[in-house]
Each structure stands twice: as C-alpha cells, then as structure tokens.
Design a protein around this motif. Structure first.
Motif, PDB file in Angstrom:
ATOM      1  N   PRO A  44       0.804  -1.236   0.000  1.00 60.69           N
ATOM      2  CA  PRO A  44       0.000   0.000   0.000  1.00 60.69           C
ATOM      3  C   PRO A  44       0.830   1.276   0.000  1.00 60.69           C
ATOM      4  CG  PRO A  44      -0.062  -1.073   2.148  1.00 60.69           C
ATOM      5  CD  PRO A  44       0.596  -2.041   1.218  1.00 60.69           C
ATOM      6  N   THR A  45       2.075   1.201   0.464  1.00 56.60           N
ATOM      7  CA  THR A  45       2.920   2.395   0.505  1.00 56.60           C
ATOM      8  C   THR A  45       3.860   2.481  -0.679  1.00 56.60           C
ATOM      9  OG1 THR A  45       4.585   1.261   1.844  1.00 56.60           O
ATOM     10  CG2 THR A  45       2.819   2.416   3.021  1.00 56.60           C
ATOM     11  N   SER A  46       3.785   1.519  -1.584  1.00 58.84           N
ATOM     12  CA  SER A  46       4.700   1.490  -2.728  1.00 58.84           C
ATOM     13  C   SER A  46       3.983   1.911  -4.004  1.00 58.84           C
ATOM     14  CB  SER A  46       5.287   0.091  -2.910  1.00 58.84           C
ATOM     15  OG  SER A  46       6.013  -0.300  -1.775  1.00 58.84           O
ATOM     16  N   LYS A  47       4.758   2.330  -4.959  1.00 56.88           N
ATOM     17  CA  LYS A  47       4.207   2.710  -6.256  1.00 56.88           C
ATOM     18  C   LYS A  47       4.114   1.482  -7.153  1.00 56.88           C
ATOM     19  CE  LYS A  47       5.937   7.460  -6.165  1.00 56.88           C
ATOM     20  NZ  LYS A  47       6.782   8.463  -6.872  1.00 56.88           N
ATOM     21  N   MET A  48       2.941   1.259  -7.698  1.00 56.21           N
ATOM     22  CA  MET A  48       2.714   0.103  -8.560  1.00 56.21           C
ATOM     23  C   MET A  48       3.610   0.158  -9.790  1.00 56.21           C
ATOM     24  SD  MET A  48      -0.803  -0.873 -10.536  1.00 56.21           S
ATOM     25  CE  MET A  48      -0.738  -1.867 -12.038  1.00 56.21           C
ATOM     26  N   ASP A  49       4.130  -0.997 -10.184  1.00 57.98           N
ATOM     27  CA  ASP A  49       4.956  -1.102 -11.382  1.00 57.98           C
ATOM     28  C   ASP A  49       4.054  -1.163 -12.623  1.00 57.98           C
ATOM     29  OD1 ASP A  49       7.160  -1.310 -12.970  1.00 57.98           O
ATOM     30  OD2 ASP A  49       7.664  -3.360 -12.421  1.00 57.98           O
TER      31      ASP A  49
END
Length: 473
Positions: free
Chosen positions: A357-362
């Motif tokens: 949830p805290t990461s940017k989707m690839d």
C-alpha cells in the motif's frame, strides 16, 4: 531506417492449431513448393516507420483473432512496458508474441525499439536461411512435429531437431543483432537503459521461446483430471542464479544485495557501487556489458498438445504480486477471452494496493494467446467496454501509440522480483527441458514472487559515477 523485411508472401500451407494431423506448413517466408506467381523476398518490404499499418499486428490494448493484450502504466512515470502480437508472421500458421519491460532513463524507448525491430530481425534471419536452402535445392519442413509409428519416427525426430536448430540459430542471431543496433543507435542512449524480452513463436504445434531478463511466460494446461494447471515456460534470469552469477563474477562484475534489501541480488561495476541492475541479462545496459550482463537469450522448444489451453506473457509487474496458478485461474475464468488480459492487469493492480500500500505500482503488460485459435465475437468484446472503432484500429494494426499527454521525463523505474524459499515449491511447474538440468538453474530458482513486507525498489539503484580513481587491477 533499420532493417526491412517481407511479410506479404503468404504460405499456401493450411493453417491449423496445435494437435491433430495437419498438412505441411512452412517455417519459411516463402511457399511450400506449389506453383504460384513468383515473388521475391524484396518485392514487398516493411520498414520500421510502416509497421503500424501491417495487418494482423497489434501492439496496443485490444485483441486479434487468437489473442488479447493489455498494458497499464504504474505510478512511477511513463509506461516502460511494450508488447506485441503478430499473426501470420512469415506464414499463416505462425504467430509471434512478445513482452518487453524497459528500465533506466530511456527504458521506454528501448522497449519500444526492441518491440518493433526484433521481430523484423527474426524474419530476416529466417529469410537468410531460406535463401541458403533455396540455393541448395532443399524444400521446407513440416511445421507440426508429430511423430508417426514405425520406421518414420527416426526421420521425423531428425526433422524436428533440425527445425529446432534453425529457430534457435534465428533467435540467437536476431537478439545479437538487436543489441548491436542499440549500441550504435545515434539517438538512443542505452548506456544505463535497457529492456527485458520474452518472445515466443508458435508454428503449428511447435512453440519456440527466446528470452532475457525477468519477464515471464507461462501456460495454462489441463491435467489428467481436466483441472487447469500452470506450467512455467521461462526462467527469471536473476543475478544470483548459479550460472549467471558465475559468469558475471568471471567478468569482474560483482553480485550482491544491499543491506536494506537482502532478497534482491544486483549486478555492480567492479570499481563503483552502481548501477545495481536487478537482472543478469538485458538489451542495452552497456555500462555492464563488459562485466557479465549479456543479451544472449535462453532458448527452448516445446511441442503443444490438445491439453494446452493458453499462454500468458507478462512483465514482472504482474509476477511481483500474482503466482503462476493465480494468473492461470484469472485468465481461465475471465467472462470473455477478449477481456482476459485487461482483467489480469486489474487483478495485479488490486494486489499491489493490498500487498504494497505504501509502494508505487509497477507497469504491467500482458499478452494472452489462446492455442485453439478461437476468440470471442465482437458483440462479446463490446460488452467489455471496447468500441468497434477500437477493435478495427487494433486488429488492423493502425492504432497510433502515444503517451496520452504524460510527461516523459527520464525516470529510473521497474521493480525487482524476489523469491521465497518456503513458497518455491508451490508456484508453477517447469517445462521438461528445465527439469533435472542443474546446469541451467536450480529448482528453487524457478518460481519467483514478490514477498510481503519487502520494500519495493527500482531495477537500477543509481547511475555509474565513474570516478577517476579506480582500484589497481
């Protein structure tokens, strides 16, 4: 502008899907010895700038007669993924599919360049072989390797081995030529940018595969109980695979993981902690080509059976969050085949939000190729929200690619894929050519999945600084 190839000469051999007795089909660009109006390979050529108008070639979201493709930008900037399906590739029973995942400041340009040029180089390699065979008076091979009983089995096996050898040589030559073109490209800086590639050619019941990097191909097939199972067709070529690591270290490159990401092995220069590439093979990335990163593809061949249902090619934005089995389940349960690729990407996007949830989707790119050659009707497709105009545009290959007004600043993007030793036995099955082959890759390295709780990072940590002071050799 780059290489030119012919695609207009259609084979007179019958078009058939996998399985069953079929008539001969050419692996070549020419004809199967039947009398027709003479045409040479150079009568009709396609240059790179004319590729968007090639029939039966799709590279944007949409469908063809036997496949659907879909890509979605992540949250890191411009979409660096590219994909292609090219039906009637060389002849009517040959289909080319590919997914390319770029990384580095110009990774999106590298991926698109490879998407456009690599199939042409493969065609050129096959044409060169055809020219040599025509000069020696030999004829074409059968596209479907189906061994018969009795005395013909040895002969058929020899023909199959020869066909396999021809395609392997073509893949090797085309990948080498592609990387050479990128190195000398006047307007595309590939020093710290590159791309993966997973490419397949389906010719009748034969499946030929060439790949580098960590994009992956799997197959959905039915077992003896008619249950869908996932079969992994390619290997994620990571730097810590034994053979890859040995080669890199032999070339003075370094392989290690950063302290804050112990599950992500990377390739580093011998004299600087850069760039930290999270794959062992790629197009481009010339800052590391002297230190063990290569563009030589792994090649494999498989005979398709009636139990094999579909093939999925995808970038690691999908494999980071979904297992092989989950992907097969999603595709096989899609309400329409035309919607399968889009639904798979949507499922990956939801998993990204849940797991990271805290990461940017690839970025995610998917190609779904259905092996029985069937696809939904247009009315079914329109129910999924695609217009007739979109259908026509994509099917004819006339769609114009654009960035939809997005900013195209250079960005270092792409995520790694990491494996869990506890889960390695439960995700996907390997094709027979990988089983028991310790030299190729260890069994636990075959299935890779993003781990919960691991920080998502880029495939390149930083660009090389190349300080003047280097350690003495």
């Amino acid at each position: 502008m780059g290489c030119c190839v012919s695609t207009s000469s259609r084979s007179t051999c019958s078009t058939r899907s996998h399985g069953g007795a079929v008539s001969p089909s050419c692996f070549e660009v020419g004809f199967c010895g039947q009398k027709r109006t003479k045409r040479t390979f150079s009568d009709h050529v396609i240059a790179l700038q004319h590729l968007p108008s090639v029939p039966n070639r799709i590279f944007t979201n949409g469908k063809s007669r036997t496949s659907c493709i879909f890509t979605q930008q992540g949250r890191k900037g411009i979409n660096q993924d590219a994909m292609i399906v090219w039906e009637d590739f060389m002849s009517e029973d040959v289909t080319f599919c590919g997914v390319f995942d770029g990384h580095g400041p110009h990774g999106h340009l590298v991926a698109r360049k490879v998407r456009d040029a690599l199939p042409l180089k493969l065609l050129s390699s096959m044409h060169s072989y055809q020219s040599r065979q025509n000069g020696s008076g030999r004829t074409c091979f059968r596209g479907n390797s189906k061994k018969s009983d009795g005395g013909d089995s040895e002969k058929d096996g020899s023909a199959e081995d020869r066909l396999n050898s021809i395609w392997k040589e073509a893949f090797m030559k085309s990948y080498k030529a592609m990387d050479k073109e990128l190195r000398s490209h006047p307007n595309l800086d590939c020093f710290c940018s590159g791309s993966t590639a997973v490419t397949i050619v389906k010719q009748g019941s034969n499946l030929f595969m060439g790949y580098i990097g960590d994009s992956r191909a799997i197959m959905g097939s039915k077992d003896s109980n008619d249950s869908m199972v996932a079969i992994q067709l390619t290997v994620d070529l990571k730097p810590d695979l034994p053979r890859e690591a040995e080669r890199i270290k032999r070339c003075k490159g370094r392989v290690f993981a950063l302290q804050d990401e112990p599950e992500v092995p990377r390739v580093w220069l011998p004299f600087d902690d850069a760039p930290g590439l999270a794959m062992a093979r790629a197009f481009g990335d010339f800052c590391l080509k002297e230190y063990g990163v290569i563009s030589i593809p792994e090649f494999s061949h498989r005979i398709l059976t009636e139990r094999d249902q579909f093939i999925v090619l995808a970038s690691d934005g999908v494999w980071d969050v979904l297992s092989n089995e989950e992907v097969v389940e999603i595709v096989s349960s899609a309400p329409t085949r035309s919607s399968a690729a889009g639904i798979l990407v949507d499922s990956a996007a939801r998993e990204w939000k849940l797991k990271y949830p805290t990461s940017k989707m690839d970025d995610c790119a998917v190609v779904c190729l259905f092996l029985d050659g069937k696809m939904d009707s247009e009315s079914d497709y329109e129910e999924q929200g695609f217009s007739s105009a979109t259908l026509q545009s994509n099917h004819s290959g006339n769609a114009v690619e654009s960035d939809d007004g997005q900013k195209s600043e250079p960005s270092l993007q792409r995520n790694f894929t990491v494996r869990s030793s506890e889960e390695s036995d439960s995700y996907g099955r390997l094709p027979p050519e990988f089983e028991g082959n310790a030299d190729t890759v260890a069994a636990e390295d075959q299935n890779w999945l993003g781990l919960e709780g691991v920080t998502r990072v880029n495939s390149l940590v930083q660009l090389p600084r190349f300080s003047e002071e280097r350690p003495n050799p």
